[in-house]
Motif scaffolding. Structure first.
Motif, PDB file in Angstrom:
ATOM      1  N   TYR A 277       0.852  -1.183   0.000  1.00 10.61           N
ATOM      2  CA  TYR A 277       0.000   0.000   0.000  1.00 10.61           C
ATOM      3  C   TYR A 277       0.895   1.242   0.000  1.00 10.61           C
ATOM      4  N   LEU A 278       0.830   2.008  -1.102  1.00  7.07           N
ATOM      5  CA  LEU A 278       1.713   3.152  -1.287  1.00  7.07           C
ATOM      6  C   LEU A 278       0.894   4.441  -1.332  1.00  7.07           C
ATOM      7  N   PHE A 279       1.030   5.256  -0.295  1.00  2.00           N
ATOM      8  CA  PHE A 279       0.269   6.496  -0.181  1.00  2.00           C
ATOM      9  C   PHE A 279       1.139   7.682  -0.612  1.00  2.00           C
ATOM     10  N   ASN A 280       0.667   8.431  -1.615  1.00  2.00           N
ATOM     11  CA  ASN A 280       1.394   9.581  -2.161  1.00  2.00           C
ATOM     12  C   ASN A 280       2.833   9.221  -2.513  1.00  2.00           C
ATOM     13  N   PRO A 281       3.022   8.168  -3.318  1.00  2.00           N
ATOM     14  CA  PRO A 281       4.384   7.760  -3.674  1.00  2.00           C
ATOM     15  C   PRO A 281       5.039   8.790  -4.600  1.00  2.00           C
ATOM     16  N   PRO A 282       6.308   9.137  -4.384  1.00  2.00           N
ATOM     17  CA  PRO A 282       6.966  10.149  -5.223  1.00  2.00           C
ATOM     18  C   PRO A 282       7.101   9.692  -6.670  1.00  2.00           C
ATOM     19  N   PHE A 283       6.821  10.605  -7.573  1.00  2.00           N
ATOM     20  CA  PHE A 283       6.995  10.358  -9.005  1.00  2.00           C
ATOM     21  C   PHE A 283       7.961  11.413  -9.518  1.00  2.00           C
ATOM     22  N   PHE A 284       9.235  11.044  -9.606  1.00  2.00           N
ATOM     23  CA  PHE A 284      10.267  11.999  -9.975  1.00  2.00           C
ATOM     24  C   PHE A 284      10.500  11.968 -11.476  1.00  2.00           C
ATOM     25  N   SER A 285       9.845  12.866 -12.169  1.00  2.00           N
ATOM     26  CA  SER A 285      10.003  12.966 -13.610  1.00  2.00           C
ATOM     27  C   SER A 285       9.627  14.384 -14.026  1.00  2.00           C
ATOM     28  N   VAL A 286       9.724  14.671 -15.321  1.00  2.00           N
ATOM     29  CA  VAL A 286       9.329  15.996 -15.816  1.00  2.00           C
ATOM     30  C   VAL A 286       7.858  16.240 -15.434  1.00  2.00           C
ATOM     31  N   PRO A 287       7.541  17.365 -14.775  1.00  2.00           N
ATOM     32  CA  PRO A 287       6.175  17.611 -14.277  1.00  2.00           C
ATOM     33  C   PRO A 287       5.179  17.966 -15.378  1.00  2.00           C
ATOM     34  N   VAL A 288       4.893  17.002 -16.245  1.00  2.00           N
ATOM     35  CA  VAL A 288       3.968  17.239 -17.354  1.00  2.00           C
ATOM     36  C   VAL A 288       2.557  17.503 -16.842  1.00  2.00           C
ATOM     37  N   GLU A 289       2.220  16.972 -15.672  1.00  2.00           N
ATOM     38  CA  GLU A 289       0.860  17.089 -15.146  1.00  2.00           C
ATOM     39  C   GLU A 289       0.426  18.537 -14.914  1.00  2.00           C
ATOM     40  N   ILE A 290       1.382  19.438 -14.733  1.00  2.00           N
ATOM     41  CA  ILE A 290       0.996  20.822 -14.449  1.00  2.00           C
ATOM     42  C   ILE A 290       0.490  21.538 -15.703  1.00  2.00           C
TER      43      ILE A 290
END
Length: 349
Positions: free
Chosen positions: A192-205
């Motif tokens: 169970y992974l809560f708010n796991p870090p996603f370290f990549s180019v912040p395309v979501e913004i």
């Protein structure tokens, strides 16, 4: 002059902010399991806060976070650099169930890890580990080595069918890396992974959906092309490919779209689905297991690959509005009785 004791936040006190509605846990219910896992992670946070405030026994706020669900704390995981408590191992006490439910399908053990604690006692060490995550070097830290040793010791004793891994933020990264390691050893642990870090180019913004898709599509083409060119010199059978070996392991990921630390997982899996729909699934299957940085650097070692590269996952997105980053990244949202979310299974084929 005697130092005044700092006031206790109500978020630390189980009877004020815990999932009191779970008086009877249904261990077959996904929402109940999510709430319990998150509460046990919160227990690790409060263990460390109790330590910092020197709260002993009757003053301690941590025990209700596991006692309420019939767990017993059997081991603390302590960092060898700053002596902070970063994890805990809980054992389920089925013979002491207080409510009208059995412990059937409950985990025998839960190994939980906290995230960054922004207090002077722990801030420096935790931030250094956050930077190691960003550089994909978390596996080199002594904290992770202590964590994986603890996981392996429980797996040896109990097998994996009755063990959960759980973590939040930095602790989620530790759980994810530990889960990958034991999977490669031939075991699969419910995670169970809560708010796991996603370290990549912040395309979501980026708000423009067409632009986002265009960027991701171009990135996939580049990564697939580089991967074919680089790995043709290092060909290995598919059954020995670490990414393929991991594909049968399906961790539970819990992310909030308003949290920039973890929201990248939403686009990561959505893009894979879109690529399948437009007939570019083969390209994406190559691209999704590689990063441009590692391909350009010529690093093909599995332990240096970005942690966020996951073949399969059960992704849950919190659809509730979060007023600020603290709420969007916080652990409390995951046991809120009014939780509004959607889950989708993503399997690498």
């Amino acid at each position: 002059m005697e130092e005044k004791e700092k006031p206790v936040s109500k978020r630390e006190i189980f009877c004020l902010s815990g999932p009191l509605h779970l008086t009877a846990v249904d261990w077959n219910n996904f929402h109940d399991r999510r709430s319990v896992a998150a509460s046990l992670v919160q227990g690790v946070y409060i263990l460390e806060r109790d330590r910092q405030q020197n709260r002993q026994k009757i003053q301690a706020n941590a025990p209700p976070w596991w006692n309420f669900f019939n767990f017993q704390l059997i081991r603390l995981l302590v960092d060898d650099v700053d002596n902070s408590i970063f994890g805990a191992i809980y054992e389920f006490q089925s013979f002491t169930c207080k409510y009208n439910h059995s412990g059937q399908n409950a985990p025998n053990y839960v190994i939980a890890f906290r995230g960054t604690v922004n207090k002077s006692n722990t801030r420096s060490r935790d931030l250094k580990l956050d930077l190691l995550c960003l550089r994909n070097r978390l596996h080199e830290s002594s904290r992770f080595q202590l964590a994986i040793q603890a996981v392996q010791s429980i797996v040896t004793v109990a097998g994996t069918s009755s063990i959960w891994l759980a973590g939040h933020s930095l602790g989620s990264a530790i759980s994810l890396l530990a889960g990958k390691n034991v999977t490669k050893m031939g075991y699969r642990v419910e995670t169970y992974l809560f708010n796991p870090p996603f370290f990549s180019v912040p395309v979501e913004i980026i708000k423009n959906e067409k632009l986002k898709h265009g960027i991701r599509f171009t990135s996939s083409i580049v990564k697939a092309g580089l991967a074919v060119a680089v790995k043709s010199c290092h060909h290995r059978p598919q059954q020995d490919d670490p990414f393929v070996l991991l594909s049968a392991w399906i961790p539970y990921l819990f992310v909030n779209p308003a949290d920039p630390i973890c929201c990248g997982y939403i686009g990561y899996f959505e893009h894979r689905k879109k690529m399948e729909e437009i007939g570019a699934g083969k390209i994406e299957r190559i691209a999704t297991q590689n990063s441009i940085v590692s391909l350009l650097s010529g690093s093909l070692k599995s332990d240096s690959e970005p942690l966020h590269l996951l073949p399969s996952a059960n992704l849950t997105i919190n659809l509730s509005q979060s007023p600020d980053f603290k709420r969007a990244h916080g652990i409390h949202q995951w046991w809120d009785p009014s939780f509004d979310g959607q889950s989708e299974l993503h399997v690498y084929r």
